[in-house]
Motif scaffolding. Structure first.
Motif, PDB file in Angstrom:
ATOM      1  N   PRO A  49     -13.053  -2.100   1.034  1.00 57.05           N
ATOM      2  CA  PRO A  49     -14.366  -2.694   0.293  1.00 57.05           C
ATOM      3  C   PRO A  49     -14.555  -2.165  -0.727  1.00 57.05           C
ATOM      4  O   PRO A  49     -14.982  -0.972  -0.822  1.00 57.05           O
ATOM      5  CB  PRO A  49     -15.186  -2.577   1.512  1.00 57.05           C
ATOM      6  N   ASP A  50     -14.680  -2.891  -2.162  1.00 60.46           N
ATOM      7  CA  ASP A  50     -15.103  -2.102  -3.370  1.00 60.46           C
ATOM      8  C   ASP A  50     -14.312  -0.865  -3.595  1.00 60.46           C
ATOM      9  O   ASP A  50     -14.890   0.187  -4.217  1.00 60.46           O
ATOM     10  CB  ASP A  50     -16.620  -1.913  -3.368  1.00 60.46           C
ATOM     11  N   GLY A  51     -13.079  -0.863  -3.144  1.00 61.39           N
ATOM     12  CA  GLY A  51     -12.305   0.284  -3.450  1.00 61.39           C
ATOM     13  C   GLY A  51     -11.094   0.172  -3.993  1.00 61.39           C
ATOM     14  O   GLY A  51     -10.555  -0.940  -4.241  1.00 61.39           O
ATOM     15  N   PRO A  52     -10.145   1.192  -4.108  1.00 57.88           N
ATOM     16  CA  PRO A  52      -8.828   1.112  -4.710  1.00 57.88           C
ATOM     17  C   PRO A  52      -7.932   0.485  -3.598  1.00 57.88           C
ATOM     18  O   PRO A  52      -8.156   0.297  -2.407  1.00 57.88           O
ATOM     19  CB  PRO A  52      -8.581   2.348  -4.829  1.00 57.88           C
ATOM     20  N   PRO A  53      -6.782  -0.127  -4.107  1.00 58.71           N
ATOM     21  CA  PRO A  53      -5.649  -0.601  -3.109  1.00 58.71           C
ATOM     22  C   PRO A  53      -4.854   0.332  -2.749  1.00 58.71           C
ATOM     23  O   PRO A  53      -4.789   1.590  -3.237  1.00 58.71           O
ATOM     24  CB  PRO A  53      -4.901  -1.404  -4.307  1.00 58.71           C
ATOM     25  N   LEU A  54      -4.275   0.204  -1.567  1.00 54.79           N
ATOM     26  CA  LEU A  54      -3.311   1.003  -1.158  1.00 54.79           C
ATOM     27  C   LEU A  54      -2.043   0.138  -0.953  1.00 54.79           C
ATOM     28  O   LEU A  54      -2.201  -1.051  -0.471  1.00 54.79           O
ATOM     29  CB  LEU A  54      -3.804   1.785   0.098  1.00 54.79           C
ATOM     30  N   TRP A  55      -1.002   0.881  -0.850  1.00 53.25           N
ATOM     31  CA  TRP A  55       0.173   0.036  -0.519  1.00 53.25           C
ATOM     32  C   TRP A  55       1.006   0.428   0.766  1.00 53.25           C
ATOM     33  O   TRP A  55       1.331   1.762   0.631  1.00 53.25           O
ATOM     34  CB  TRP A  55       1.280   0.076  -1.671  1.00 53.25           C
ATOM     35  N   SER A  56       1.305  -0.412   1.767  1.00 50.74           N
ATOM     36  CA  SER A  56       1.767  -0.171   2.824  1.00 50.74           C
ATOM     37  C   SER A  56       3.329  -0.107   2.521  1.00 50.74           C
ATOM     38  O   SER A  56       3.739  -1.204   2.220  1.00 50.74           O
ATOM     39  CB  SER A  56       1.287  -1.064   4.101  1.00 50.74           C
ATOM     40  N   MET A  57       4.200   0.841   2.954  1.00 47.88           N
ATOM     41  CA  MET A  57       5.506   0.885   2.468  1.00 47.88           C
ATOM     42  C   MET A  57       6.413   1.271   3.664  1.00 47.88           C
ATOM     43  O   MET A  57       5.963   2.046   4.541  1.00 47.88           O
ATOM     44  CB  MET A  57       5.636   1.731   1.335  1.00 47.88           C
ATOM     45  N   LEU A 114       9.263   3.934  -4.194  1.00 48.81           N
ATOM     46  CA  LEU A 114      10.238   2.875  -4.352  1.00 48.81           C
ATOM     47  C   LEU A 114      11.477   3.622  -4.672  1.00 48.81           C
ATOM     48  O   LEU A 114      12.662   2.919  -4.309  1.00 48.81           O
ATOM     49  CB  LEU A 114       9.576   1.995  -5.344  1.00 48.81           C
ATOM     50  N   ARG A 115      11.704   4.719  -5.464  1.00 45.34           N
ATOM     51  CA  ARG A 115      12.749   5.185  -5.951  1.00 45.34           C
ATOM     52  C   ARG A 115      13.401   5.730  -4.764  1.00 45.34           C
ATOM     53  O   ARG A 115      14.786   6.072  -4.721  1.00 45.34           O
ATOM     54  CB  ARG A 115      12.444   6.382  -6.964  1.00 45.34           C
ATOM     55  N   HIS A 116      12.809   6.160  -3.627  1.00 44.58           N
ATOM     56  CA  HIS A 116      13.223   6.744  -2.459  1.00 44.58           C
ATOM     57  C   HIS A 116      13.544   5.804  -1.178  1.00 44.58           C
ATOM     58  O   HIS A 116      13.836   6.065  -0.288  1.00 44.58           O
ATOM     59  CB  HIS A 116      12.441   7.828  -1.952  1.00 44.58           C
ATOM     60  N   GLY A 117      13.764   4.469  -1.635  1.00 48.17           N
ATOM     61  CA  GLY A 117      14.151   3.617  -0.747  1.00 48.17           C
ATOM     62  C   GLY A 117      12.913   2.722   0.050  1.00 48.17           C
ATOM     63  O   GLY A 117      13.593   1.864   0.740  1.00 48.17           O
ATOM     64  N   TYR A 118      11.859   3.097  -0.078  1.00 49.14           N
ATOM     65  CA  TYR A 118      10.860   2.268   0.233  1.00 49.14           C
ATOM     66  C   TYR A 118      10.353   0.981  -0.212  1.00 49.14           C
ATOM     67  O   TYR A 118      10.869   0.845  -1.335  1.00 49.14           O
ATOM     68  CB  TYR A 118       9.392   3.086   0.347  1.00 49.14           C
ATOM     69  N   ARG A 119      10.137  -0.104   0.559  1.00 54.12           N
ATOM     70  CA  ARG A 119       9.600  -1.176   0.160  1.00 54.12           C
ATOM     71  C   ARG A 119       8.131  -1.646   0.285  1.00 54.12           C
ATOM     72  O   ARG A 119       7.765  -1.263   1.500  1.00 54.12           O
ATOM     73  CB  ARG A 119      10.572  -2.539   0.475  1.00 54.12           C
ATOM     74  N   VAL A 120       7.536  -2.543  -0.462  1.00 47.17           N
ATOM     75  CA  VAL A 120       6.145  -2.669  -0.342  1.00 47.17           C
ATOM     76  C   VAL A 120       5.807  -3.588   0.828  1.00 47.17           C
ATOM     77  O   VAL A 120       6.650  -4.901   0.772  1.00 47.17           O
ATOM     78  CB  VAL A 120       5.213  -3.270  -1.681  1.00 47.17           C
TER      79      VAL A 120
END
Length: 204
Positions: A190-198, A177-183
């Motif tokens: 499934p039953d796992g951690p989230p990932l953020w596409s950016m 986010l600090r380098h200009g990306y946006r989510v």
């Protein structure tokens, strides 16, 4: 403490560094949220991680763009970024399904779920894809990852090209986010951690 990041030498990597890059990526990522989801058992995860990451390192050295920086004192690689220029079609990794099945063993089904989830969110428009940004444990929080990002972002901005990645934990997400990306979206495993596409639009 401040670090003279401008003195880091960011270089393109030759194909002869496959083993060193794989070692670094595995060392940095073997215990991350997605890795723990793939292989809950720590000893199994540690054992199998290098073989899994080697597939992508070889692929990036053949079809992508790889940057690294090394320690000024001992020359040991301490950070690496693996980019794929998806502005034209490139072939998939050689024998991908067979190789992944061999190196992930009991996690193969989850790897397939991960790949499907990532592919479903991957943008179709031309861009450069950051597959991995890895900094060796013990050298993190020194600005090495930021320096590697800046190196390639400057090229993308001059060419007017966007960038895309998936962040696998909140700390990495906030760095991007600090380098200009946006989510763009949140990818739920499934039953796992989230990932953020950016997504990062080119900057003037």
């Amino acid at each position: 403490m401040t670090y003279a990041i401008q003195e880091l030498v960011i270089r393109h990597v030759s194909p002869f560094d496959t083993e060193e890059i794989t070692d670094l990526v595995a060392d940095a990522m073997w215990d991350g949220p997605v890795a723990r989801w793939l292989h809950p058992d720590a000893s199994e995860r540690r054992r199998l991680s290098p073989g899994y990451f080697e597939i992508f390192v070889e692929y990036a050295l053949q079809y992508g763009e790889v940057y690294s920086t090394a320690d000024a004192d001992d020359g040991r690689m301490c950070g690496v970024a693996l980019w794929f220029p998806l502005t034209a079609m490139i072939p998939p990794p050689r024998d991908y399904e067979r190789r992944v099945k061999e190196v992930t063993e009991s996690a193969f089904d989850r790897v397939q779920q991960l790949d499907a989830a990532l592919e479903a969110e991957h943008p179709l428009e031309p861009h450069h894809y950051l597959a991995f940004l890895a900094v060796r444990p013990g050298r993190q929080n020194e600005g090495i990852g930021s320096a590697l990002l800046d190196r390639h972002h400057s090229r993308l901005d001059r060419a007017g090209l966007p960038a895309y990645l998936e962040a696998n934990d909140p700390r990495n997400r906030d760095l991007y986010l600090r380098h200009g990306y946006r989510v763009r979206s949140v990818i739920d495993l499934p039953d796992g951690p989230p990932l953020w596409s950016m997504w990062r639009a080119p900057m003037a």
